[in-house]
Design a protein around this motif. Structure first.
Motif, PDB file in Angstrom:
ATOM      1  N   TYR A 163       0.859  -1.276   0.047  1.00 20.65           N
ATOM      2  CA  TYR A 163      -0.500   0.344  -0.099  1.00 20.65           C
ATOM      3  C   TYR A 163       0.833   1.140   0.055  1.00 20.65           C
ATOM      4  O   TYR A 163       1.580   1.561   0.699  1.00 20.65           O
ATOM      5  CB  TYR A 163      -0.808   0.049   1.491  1.00 20.65           C
ATOM      6  CG  TYR A 163      -1.999  -1.552   1.048  1.00 20.65           C
ATOM      7  CD1 TYR A 163      -2.422  -1.749   2.671  1.00 20.65           C
ATOM      8  CD2 TYR A 163      -2.723  -1.873   0.217  1.00 20.65           C
ATOM      9  CE1 TYR A 163      -3.683  -2.576   2.475  1.00 20.65           C
ATOM     10  CE2 TYR A 163      -3.449  -2.731   0.355  1.00 20.65           C
ATOM     11  CZ  TYR A 163      -4.129  -3.164   1.180  1.00 20.65           C
ATOM     12  OH  TYR A 163      -5.435  -3.478   1.648  1.00 20.65           O
ATOM     13  N   LEU A 210       1.212   7.636 -11.782  1.00 18.90           N
ATOM     14  CA  LEU A 210       0.527   7.452 -10.564  1.00 18.90           C
ATOM     15  C   LEU A 210      -0.369   8.467 -10.498  1.00 18.90           C
ATOM     16  O   LEU A 210      -1.731   8.521 -10.175  1.00 18.90           O
ATOM     17  CB  LEU A 210       1.498   8.002  -9.527  1.00 18.90           C
ATOM     18  CG  LEU A 210       1.316   7.555  -8.278  1.00 18.90           C
ATOM     19  CD1 LEU A 210       0.505   6.864  -7.743  1.00 18.90           C
ATOM     20  CD2 LEU A 210       2.392   7.647  -7.706  1.00 18.90           C
ATOM     21  N   ASP A 214      -4.630   9.124  -9.289  1.00 21.50           N
ATOM     22  CA  ASP A 214      -4.901  10.017  -8.609  1.00 21.50           C
ATOM     23  C   ASP A 214      -6.319  10.446  -9.377  1.00 21.50           C
ATOM     24  O   ASP A 214      -7.051  10.966  -8.256  1.00 21.50           O
ATOM     25  CB  ASP A 214      -4.200  10.231  -8.138  1.00 21.50           C
ATOM     26  CG  ASP A 214      -3.102   9.608  -6.826  1.00 21.50           C
ATOM     27  OD1 ASP A 214      -1.535  10.005  -7.021  1.00 21.50           O
ATOM     28  OD2 ASP A 214      -3.452   8.694  -7.030  1.00 21.50           O
ATOM     29  N   VAL A 221      -4.473   1.003 -15.529  1.00 26.06           N
ATOM     30  CA  VAL A 221      -3.640   0.463 -14.198  1.00 26.06           C
ATOM     31  C   VAL A 221      -2.378  -0.314 -14.373  1.00 26.06           C
ATOM     32  O   VAL A 221      -1.997  -0.747 -13.130  1.00 26.06           O
ATOM     33  CB  VAL A 221      -4.698  -0.225 -13.514  1.00 26.06           C
ATOM     34  CG1 VAL A 221      -5.781   0.806 -13.412  1.00 26.06           C
ATOM     35  CG2 VAL A 221      -4.920  -1.499 -14.100  1.00 26.06           C
ATOM     36  N   GLN A 240       0.493  -3.136 -11.222  1.00 26.90           N
ATOM     37  CA  GLN A 240      -0.668  -3.169 -10.885  1.00 26.90           C
ATOM     38  C   GLN A 240      -1.215  -1.800 -10.516  1.00 26.90           C
ATOM     39  O   GLN A 240      -1.025  -2.589  -8.761  1.00 26.90           O
ATOM     40  CB  GLN A 240      -1.579  -4.170 -11.193  1.00 26.90           C
ATOM     41  CG  GLN A 240      -1.277  -4.904 -12.572  1.00 26.90           C
ATOM     42  CD  GLN A 240      -1.887  -6.461 -12.278  1.00 26.90           C
ATOM     43  OE1 GLN A 240      -1.465  -6.743 -10.928  1.00 26.90           O
ATOM     44  NE2 GLN A 240      -2.777  -6.705 -13.281  1.00 26.90           N
ATOM     45  N   LEU A 241      -2.122  -1.020 -10.307  1.00 30.86           N
ATOM     46  CA  LEU A 241      -2.442  -0.032  -8.950  1.00 30.86           C
ATOM     47  C   LEU A 241      -4.183  -0.638  -9.148  1.00 30.86           C
ATOM     48  O   LEU A 241      -4.621  -1.068  -9.829  1.00 30.86           O
ATOM     49  CB  LEU A 241      -2.367   1.492  -9.184  1.00 30.86           C
ATOM     50  CG  LEU A 241      -1.564   2.297  -9.654  1.00 30.86           C
ATOM     51  CD1 LEU A 241      -1.073   3.388  -9.877  1.00 30.86           C
ATOM     52  CD2 LEU A 241      -0.007   1.843  -8.278  1.00 30.86           C
ATOM     53  N   THR A 252      -3.095   3.880  -1.981  1.00 34.33           N
ATOM     54  CA  THR A 252      -3.524   2.993  -3.139  1.00 34.33           C
ATOM     55  C   THR A 252      -2.550   1.921  -3.083  1.00 34.33           C
ATOM     56  O   THR A 252      -1.631   1.560  -2.442  1.00 34.33           O
ATOM     57  CB  THR A 252      -2.612   3.803  -4.653  1.00 34.33           C
ATOM     58  OG1 THR A 252      -3.528   5.134  -4.947  1.00 34.33           O
ATOM     59  CG2 THR A 252      -2.604   3.237  -5.657  1.00 34.33           C
ATOM     60  N   GLN A 253      -3.618   0.799  -4.027  1.00 32.76           N
ATOM     61  CA  GLN A 253      -2.766  -0.805  -3.849  1.00 32.76           C
ATOM     62  C   GLN A 253      -1.765  -1.062  -4.789  1.00 32.76           C
ATOM     63  O   GLN A 253      -2.179  -0.830  -6.278  1.00 32.76           O
ATOM     64  CB  GLN A 253      -3.060  -2.093  -3.363  1.00 32.76           C
ATOM     65  CG  GLN A 253      -2.656  -3.064  -3.142  1.00 32.76           C
ATOM     66  CD  GLN A 253      -4.117  -4.591  -3.457  1.00 32.76           C
ATOM     67  OE1 GLN A 253      -5.220  -4.347  -2.422  1.00 32.76           O
ATOM     68  NE2 GLN A 253      -4.572  -5.334  -4.644  1.00 32.76           N
ATOM     69  N   ILE A 254      -0.281  -1.604  -4.861  1.00 31.01           N
ATOM     70  CA  ILE A 254       0.169  -1.688  -5.670  1.00 31.01           C
ATOM     71  C   ILE A 254       0.295  -3.293  -5.306  1.00 31.01           C
ATOM     72  O   ILE A 254       0.827  -3.945  -4.344  1.00 31.01           O
ATOM     73  CB  ILE A 254       1.350  -0.938  -5.929  1.00 31.01           C
ATOM     74  CG1 ILE A 254       2.307  -1.499  -5.213  1.00 31.01           C
ATOM     75  CG2 ILE A 254       1.073   0.087  -6.160  1.00 31.01           C
ATOM     76  CD1 ILE A 254       3.889  -0.412  -5.117  1.00 31.01           C
TER      77      ILE A 254
END
Length: 694
Positions: A163, A210, A214, A221, A240-241, A252-254
């Motif tokens: 995250y 990014l 946002d 993604v 991947q986001l 934000t998860q990556i």
């Protein structure tokens, strides 16, 4: 079909006709008004077993407004409170403009009782706010459960997931840490994602990628790039986001996937690295845990008997302050070498920054004690050379035997930590000793009896509070008091227990949060009385890690701050440095939430970690209370320089320093010159049962 509107109204007053008049007026806005009426404490405690929507307080036989706020907080209820008063009492509860001193969504203090229109409006608005709050809590519960399920899946996922917040890492699962060769999540928190990206064009492209995400653009993604680890090695990767939440906050998860090229070689390198400490070459925590689990299974199966030695360095904080990181690293390396020389047989690991473990088989209790004494003696005799300067260290050693009927590995490890705590108490935090954990001294019957007494003490107010003044050099006054908790026992010796004697049992039986809540409420009750004659008085209260991670703490503290006048700084909460280090991200969020409601924050036992300054800079407390090690033998040049260095670095962060344990004139004379704002100790004044402002 319209839902029937119902108001459950609880009125505490001596005039029942007034309460019924309120019900009559409120009937214009509700289909049904259920009235509860009482005027004393006992009836209130019984009545709070029911659910009420609004509490109106006027006058009562044996209750004050502060008492009611304390009782509601004790019961952990979401119950709005409205305080009423007569014209002749208005000056004590209203500001210069004639308005109530406190108005918010959960409290109004204080309305004039004869202004019935204002009272009715306040009741309706408080009830509406409560309904919204209950709906919000329900939605938060649903969100929390969904987030918990997602986090469990992520932690157990084989994919590398993290995250980020504004491009900065705030969480990473084990596969993600392994991918970039990090030992723990603490090592990656705060690092920007772009540190893992190779090439100026890739970095520029990722920043734009990014930024668009946002802004809400979700068409793209995925991002392909060359990634790098901290050791400089690189690999091709895909990122991947996704939108996510962490502790209820948007993040934000990556997910990072690497190409399979050289996967076998990478897997081999990771497998070796994840079990070895880079500084000492010993096994690290993961290597220890794997060996501990295997040894435990062997002992339980009757194939061996063994023991665990948990070895904690005593003065690493002072070494860090006087010699810096080089001094810490050199000390740890020298201790590691000494352990390898002293322990002929055994599995040695560096468990954490300042702790080592030894797993050893086939030694009797006497042999274990002899080994511990040998380790202690060898390390205390060491002279450690650091850049033309010489330092030394000592260790505390907790010993736990692993036998055929042994408890689970985590329980055994907790016992080793308890043995260290026993040493701290017995040696007044000096260490340089060992202790063999004896299960017979911790029988379940004794623990259960103490746990029952703790519950009774919470319920029947059997705890006692003591207050020790703190001298503020800047303000030249002593109206700041540290609060100490004591538990008198009903035995022939009139024994009085300090928290270190009962908090282990309290932790086992999940009572620490309730004890913390009792301290908060009762200390604030006494503070409220003192502030009537000394409006600048304030308190410093130590809480446990159970409160540090309690999301309700800011709400509770906020209510109590309002009840004692709502002045920012009246209440300062302090937490142990090690607890803060163990919950660093949560502590930062908790400290910010407490600061927002006017509550000051402190860290006690400060300076015992090699990363004390970094911890303070990250969580940003208002003050720190030095560990006892810094005050002991302060007249020695090395000790004096260590404490001055730590205080200077702390003050540079705009954090005030409290110097405690001033117990003699010589210490007092030096204390003025080290740069601390606050001074405290028996030489200045002993703790007492009252806040005596001089």
């Amino acid at each position: 079909m319209r839902t029937k509107s119902v108001l459950n109204l609880l009125v505490i007053d001596e005039d029942q006709l007034y309460a019924e008049r309120l019900v009559s007026l409120l009937s214009a806005y509700y289909d049904e008004v259920n009235l509860g009426f009482l005027d004393d404490r006992e009836e209130l405690l019984k009545s709070l077993r029911q659910q009420w929507d609004v509490l109106v307080f006027g006058r009562a036989y044996d209750l004050s407004f502060t008492d009611v706020v304390g009782i509601v907080q004790e019961q952990n209820l979401d119950l709005p409170i409205i305080g009423l008063m007569s014209d002749e009492m208005a000056s004590t509860g209203r500001n210069d403009d004639g308005l109530p001193s406190v108005i918010d969504g959960v409290m109004v203090k204080a309305l004039l009782a004869d202004k019935e229109v204002q009272v009715v409006m306040a009741i309706c608005l408080q009830h509406a706010n409560l309904r919204s709050l209950r709906q919000l809590n329900s939605l938060r519960h649903v969100l929390s459960e969904a987030e918990q399920r997602a986090n469990i899946l992520i932690k157990n996922s084989k994919s590398a997931v993290a995250y980020i917040d504004q491009g900065i890492h705030i969480f990473a699962n084990e596969p993600y840490l392994k991918l970039f060769n990090f030992e723990s999540m603490d090592d990656i928190i705060g690092l920007p994602v772009i540190d893992f990206i190779v090439g100026k064009d890739n970095v520029k492209g990722f920043k734009e990628f990014l930024r668009q995400f946002d802004k809400g653009h979700r068409e793209q993604v995925e991002f392909n790039f060359d990634s790098k680890r901290m050791d400089g090695s690189t690999f091709e990767a895909k990122l991947q986001l996704a939108v996510a939440t962490l502790d209820g906050e948007p993040v934000t998860q990556i997910i990072i996937q690497q190409n399979n090229n050289n996967s076998a070689e990478i897997a081999k390198r990771l497998a070796a690295a994840e079990r070895q400490d880079s500084l000492t070459g010993l096994y690290n925590r993961r290597g220890f845990e794997e060996r501990f689990e295997a040894l435990h299974q062997s002992v339980v199966a009757g194939k061996a008997h063994a023991a665990l030695l948990y070895i904690q360095l005593d003065n690493i904080g002072k070494i860090s302050s006087s010699l810096g990181l080089q001094g810490v690293d050199t000390t740890i390396q020298q201790v590691a070498r000494m352990l390898e020389q002293t322990v002929a047989e055994g599995h040695i690991s560096r468990f954490s920054d300042t702790a080592f473990t030894v797993l050893i088989e086939d030694l009797s209790s006497k042999a274990l004690v002899d080994l511990a004494e040998s380790i202690r003696q060898h390390i205390s005799d060491m002279l450690i050379e650091v850049d033309k300067r010489t330092t030394s260290t000592t260790v505390s050693i907790g010993i736990v035997k692993i036998e055929s009927n042994a408890a689970e590995p985590q329980v055994l490890f907790d016992r080793a930590v308890d043995a260290i705590n026993h040493i701290r108490v017995e040696t007044a935090n000096q260490g340089n000793a060992y202790h063999l954990y004896d299960p017979s001294e911790h029988a379940n019957s004794d623990d259960s009896a103490l746990a029952e007494y703790l519950v009774s003490a919470i319920t029947h107010n059997r705890f006692e509070l003591f207050f020790q003044p703190i001298y503020d050099i800047n303000q030249d006054r002593s109206d700041f008091f540290e609060v100490y908790l004591r538990l008198p026992l009903a035995d022939a010796e009139n024994t009085v227990l300090t928290p270190d004697k009962f908090m282990t049992v309290a932790k086992t039986h999940h009572l620490r949060e309730k004890i913390d809540r009792w301290i908060l409420i009762n200390a604030c009750k006494q503070l409220n009385e003192v502030r009537k004659t000394h409006p600048e008085a304030r308190v410093l209260i130590q809480l446990t890690s159970a409160s540090l991670v309690d999301k309700k703490l800011p709400s509770v503290a906020g209510q109590l701050i309002k009840a004692v006048g709502g002045v920012s700084g009246a209440l300062t909460l302090q937490f142990n440095e090690q607890d803060v280090a163990n919950h660093l991200t949560i502590a930062k969020s908790q400290f910010a939430a407490l600061s927002d409601i006017g509550c000051k924050i402190g860290i006690h036992n400060f300076g015992t970690s090699a990363k004390s300054i970094e911890i303070a800079e990250f969580v940003a407390p208002d003050m720190t209370r030095l560990a006892r090690d810094y005050v002991n033998e302060i007249n020695k040049p090395d000790n004096l320089e260590a404490i001055k260095s730590l205080i200077v670095r702390t003050n540079e962060l705009n954090i005030d320093v409290l110097m405690p344990y001033i117990e003699e004139a010589a210490t007092m004379s030096v204390s003025w010159s080290v740069g601390a704002r606050y001074l405290q100790g028996y030489y200045l004044e002993m703790p007492s049962k009252a806040m005596n402002v001089v």
